[in-house]
Design an enzyme around this catalytic site. Structure first.
Site, PDB file in Angstrom:
ATOM      1  CG  ASN A 108      -1.856   1.187   1.242  1.00  0.00           C
ATOM      2  OD1 ASN A 108      -2.421   1.545   0.208  1.00  0.00           O
ATOM      3  ND2 ASN A 108      -2.043   1.810   2.399  1.00  0.00           N
ATOM      4  CG  HIS A 110      -0.591   6.353   4.586  1.00  0.00           C
ATOM      5  ND1 HIS A 110      -1.975   6.384   4.620  1.00  0.00           N
ATOM      6  CD2 HIS A 110      -0.175   7.236   5.518  1.00  0.00           C
ATOM      7  CE1 HIS A 110      -2.366   7.253   5.534  1.00  0.00           C
ATOM      8  NE2 HIS A 110      -1.297   7.781   6.098  1.00  0.00           N
ATOM      9  CB  SER A 137       5.071   5.405   4.175  1.00  0.00           C
ATOM     10  OG  SER A 137       5.514   6.458   4.997  1.00  0.00           O
ATOM     11  CG  ASP A 146      -3.009   3.758   6.761  1.00  0.00           C
ATOM     12  OD1 ASP A 146      -3.071   3.145   5.688  1.00  0.00           O
ATOM     13  OD2 ASP A 146      -3.758   4.706   7.059  1.00  0.00           O
TER      14      ASP A 146
HETATM   15  C1  GRF Z   1      -2.451   8.843  -3.188  1.00  0.00           C
HETATM   16  O1  GRF Z   1      -2.144  10.095  -2.664  1.00  0.00           O
HETATM   17  C2  GRF Z   1      -2.119   7.759  -2.219  1.00  0.00           C
HETATM   18  O2  GRF Z   1      -1.083   8.077  -1.354  1.00  0.00           O
HETATM   19  C3  GRF Z   1      -3.391   7.626  -1.449  1.00  0.00           C
HETATM   20  O3  GRF Z   1      -4.414   7.847  -2.379  1.00  0.00           O
HETATM   21  C4  GRF Z   1      -3.937   8.685  -3.418  1.00  0.00           C
HETATM   22  C5  GRF Z   1      -4.244   8.024  -4.731  1.00  0.00           C
HETATM   23  O4  GRF Z   1      -4.051   8.858  -5.829  1.00  0.00           O
HETATM   24  N1  GRF Z   1      -3.440   6.326  -0.798  1.00  0.00           N
HETATM   25  P1  GRF Z   1      -4.176   8.285  -7.300  1.00  0.00           P
HETATM   26  O5  GRF Z   1      -5.557   7.658  -7.451  1.00  0.00           O
HETATM   27  O6  GRF Z   1      -3.085   7.287  -7.520  1.00  0.00           O
HETATM   28  O7  GRF Z   1      -4.051   9.480  -8.175  1.00  0.00           O
END
Ligand code: GRF
Length: 216
Positions: A108, A110, A137, A146
């Protein structure tokens, strides 16, 4: 056989796009075999279609419980026999059963320097706390929201005139650099999850790999 990657997204899919571009490079050691979504209107689906990648959607609003959605969704994922499941802006909390099914094979991203700011509104929270550094991260997914072992982080400087939006933009730029690197490591077999946490080349990572802000 190249490792098979299934990417899960809920929104605009800019991280998916970065991964599509990276995996198109001739020497990339893995292939995205499918993109799964819980929202039928997510632009991520369109990006996948444009790239000729198979998609599947399981609309969470059509399921009476989280457990039933997760069971249907994981069945769809399993159909593609993934070696790696990449959460790229996938905005659903997953049940422990789902997470256990992909133990050690699910990553994932984050938008904070974990363990700081799990959950939502990370950019606003970093600004309100007066932090001078923020970032992103990438971690193995465990039952801890998370909270799974962190593999890599990229930092960004917070400047006096930053807003949550400007900070989000800076962090996203780093996301698009960092996720393909980490996915490549996994596909090369360099990243594993052991009882002691994340391992790189078979050795436990005592701290995450960090891309410092001043190198960004
Ligand atoms: C990213 O900022 C990621 O960190 C978070 O959700 C957002 C996804 O953006 N988990 P995208 O759909 O890849 O543009």
């Amino acid at each position: 056989m190249e490792p098979r990657i299934v990417v899960l997204a809920s929104g605009s899919g800019t991280n998916l796009q970065a991964l599509i571009e990276a995996t198109r490079e001739r020497d990339f050691p893995g292939q995205i075999v499918a993109v799964g979504c819980n929202r039928p209107q997510a632009f991520a689906l369109e990006r996948a279609r444009q790239a000729g990648i198979e998609t599947f959607t399981v609309d969470h609003t059509e399921y009476p419980s989280r457990a039933e959605f997760d069971a249907a969704f994981s069945a769809e994922i399993e159909r593609h026999s993934p070696d790696l499941v990449v959460l790229a802006g996938f905005m659903r909390i997953l049940t422990p059963e789902f997470v256990r099914a992909f133990h050690g094979t699910m990553l994932n991203i984050h938008p904070s320097l974990l363990p700081k700011y799990t959950g939502l509104n990370t950019h606003r929270r970093a600004l309100e706390a007066g932090d001078s550094l923020h970032g992103v991260s990438i971690h193995f997914v465990t039952e801890d929201l998370d909270g799974g072992p962190v593999i890599a982080q990229a930092q960004v400087d917070i400047s006096a005139d930053d807003t949550p939006d400007s900070l989000a933009e800076k962090v996203q730029q780093m996301e698009h650099v960092l996720y393909p690197i980490v996915v490549r490591w996994f596909c090369e077999g360099r990243l594993t999850l052991s009882e002691d946490g994340a391992c790189f080349d078979g050795l436990p990572m005592t701290t995450p790999m960090v891309l410092p802000a001043n190198d960004a």
